[in-house]
Enzyme design. Structure first.
Site, short mmCIF file in Angstrom:
data_model
loop_
_atom_site.label_atom_id
_atom_site.label_comp_id
_atom_site.label_asym_id
_atom_site.label_seq_id
_atom_site.Cartn_x
_atom_site.Cartn_y
_atom_site.Cartn_z
CD GLU A 1 39.98 40.86 34.75
OE1 GLU A 1 38.96 40.81 34.02
OE2 GLU A 1 40.14 40.16 35.77
CG HIS B 1 36.33 33.03 35.42
ND1 HIS B 1 36.99 34.12 35.95
CD2 HIS B 1 36.48 32.02 36.34
CE1 HIS B 1 37.50 33.79 37.14
NE2 HIS B 1 37.22 32.52 37.38
CG HIS C 1 40.21 36.54 33.55
ND1 HIS C 1 39.46 35.74 34.39
CD2 HIS C 1 41.45 35.98 33.51
CE1 HIS C 1 40.21 34.74 34.82
NE2 HIS C 1 41.43 34.87 34.31
#
EC number: 3.4.17.24
Length: 494
Positions: free
Chosen positions: A401, A230, A328
């Site tokens: 994350e 992403h 991420h």
């Protein structure tokens, strides 16, 4: 294209016709309504036509106030979060209010004190705006969309000011970083091009290990790490760089890890999206982290290349793919944390909880209580879910994350904003945790004998065999209890 169905969180309200945005603004000067004279200082010039830039439109509301529109991801109007633009031709002491008016997410860390980043020509280090200057609210003037407004005072007329959602980390910066590593001619660092993106940018694959582990016929224990699938999740690149920097260092722990493990790292899975300034998608509008099940060699070439390599290693009897970690950044939660998979095999389920528990001991910003294990249907196309189903019981697959904003320091409720260095420190602590997982401490002591005197670390809190035994042989801790010993950053001993 399979995508998450969190409509309330991610879809936001649809763009109206009056919000149509075709591309980034290019040296766009905002003149007052009805003004016909020569442009002068204070007529702001906005620009986002640069690498990783994003600003689609500017409307002047009043002499001091401007509505700013994020350009949606290319070929996908759903995602409008990342922004990165410059402002110049300012007047000294000019005060403005900028309103980011078309976020596609409603829930945001802006509610919790997050603030945009800013730097300028004479002050090139990124810093966060004061939270007291930032407001996040539902605005009736924009169809009740959520708006983030921030007040700013320009103080130097010759400066160009740059604002961004988070610390930028561009494709070019990444290439320069890898070029600098290659020039060091380390015999345990290997860089290869695994493939190319749709726009012909490199998909780099790094291998970090003792070269003896790569000789023909050698058995390999592989840790596979990926990042930036992403593109707007820039903290992923800083964490990844922290992992790489530690693993190539001469720290005794890094030397032991290179002896025993083979690290395969693909730090930028979506180079086109990164270059274009997208938040979540590739050039063609695909969320690549929903296409692991059947990636197309022409539409998702970087994902296809990585998946083919992983399957090849999985089919190699000499290779044990022990870890897959996809890095991420999270837009609504604090701290670092992990997502893992749910397995009916209780022993396997308990075993995969070990690594995040050890990481929690080593990193003050990592939260085990925020770590969760799931197998929800909308995540079926993610790397973690797909590889968790493909690989055998000896493998552990995680999404790591890290917050776009801050972490809660142990024993307090105070939010500590992340810096570039703090993100890289988390990466170093991720790398260091493999020492604890594989119980390689005695090897560090042997390795450290010829080295300069180093600070002595106490043994890690977990001591257990890694044999395949009953689930009860693996300790289960409670909560996010921190070990003050292991809060030490291993890089301090370089």
């Amino acid at each position: 294209m399979a995508e998450r169905s969190q409509t309330a969180l991610e879809a936001g309200n649809d763009l109206g016709k009056d919000d149509a945005i075709g591309g980034n603004v290019n040296k766009y000067m905002v003149l007052p309504t009805g003004y016909c004279g020569q442009p002068k200082k204070g007529h702001l010039v906005f620009d986002a036509c640069f690498e990783s830039g994003n600003l689609g439109r500017v409307d002047q509301v009043s002499e001091f106030e401007y509505d700013l529109f994020i350009r949606p991801d290319t070929c996908n109007p759903r995602f409008r979060v990342w922004f990165n633009f410059t402002v110049e031709n300012v007047k000294e002491s000019q005060r403005v209010i900028f309103n980011i008016v078309n976020f596609s997410k409603t829930k945001s860390l802006y509610r919790d004190g997050m603030a945009p980043m800013v730097k300028s020509t004479s002050r090139p280090k990124w810093q966060r705006l004061p939270p007291k200057n930032v407001y996040y609210y539902r605005c009736p003037d924009h169809r009740k969309n959520y708006v983030m407004s921030f007040a700013f005072c320009f103080d130097r007329e010759e400066d160009v000011y740059q604002f961004a959602y988070c610390y930028p980390y561009t494709y070019t910066r990444f290439q320069h970083y890898l070029d600098s590593l290659q020039k060091r001619n380390m015999d345990y660092f290997f860089r290869e091009q695994l493939g190319q993106s749709v726009q012909q940018r490199q998909l780099d694959l790094l291998t970090i290990t003792n070269p003896d582990n790569l000789r023909e016929g050698a058995e390999q224990k592989v840790v596979f790490i990926t990042g930036r699938v992403h593109p707007g999740e820039t903290p992923s690149s800083f964490v990844c760089q922290g992992i790489i920097d530690f693993l190539i260092s001469q720290h005794p722990i890094a030397r032991v890890l290179r002896e025993h493990l083979v690290f395969k790292i693909a730090p930028m899975l979506n180079p086109d999206g990164v270059y274009l300034g997208n938040y979540r998608c590739s050039l063609m509008g695909f969320d690549l982290n929903r296409h692991w099940l059947d990636p197309s060699p022409w539409a998702h070439p970087t994902l296809y290349g990585v998946k083919q390599l992983i399957i090849q290693m999985y089919n190699d009897p000499k290779t044990s793919l022990e870890f897959y970690i996809d890095i991420h950044a999270h837009s609504t939660m604090m701290n670092g944390f992990m997502y893992g998979n749910v397995f009916e095999d209780e022993e396997r389920f308990q075993r995969q909880a070990i690594f995040p528990k050890l990481l929690c001991q080593n990193a003050e910003d990592f939260s085990y209580s925020s770590t969760s294990f799931n197998r929800d249907a909308v995540k079926a196309g993610t790397g973690r879910r797909f590889l968790g189903g493909l690989l055998d019981h000896t493998s552990s697959c995680y999404t790591l994350e890290v917050s776009f904003y801050s972490y809660i320091s142990g024993g307090t409720t105070a939010a500590v904003p992340y810096t570039e260095e703090a993100y890289m420190k988390l990466g170093r602590n991720v790398a260091r945790t493999f020492l604890d997982y594989y119980r390689l401490d005695p090897m560090v002591e042997k390795m450290a004998i010829p080295m300069p005197r180093l600070r002595k670390e106490r043994p890690p809190p977990y001591k257990y065999p890694l044999r395949r035994g009953p689930a009860s042989s693996y300790p289960i801790s409670k909560g996010d209890t921190k070990s003050s010993v292991n809060h030490k950053d291993p890089s301090n001993s370089f």
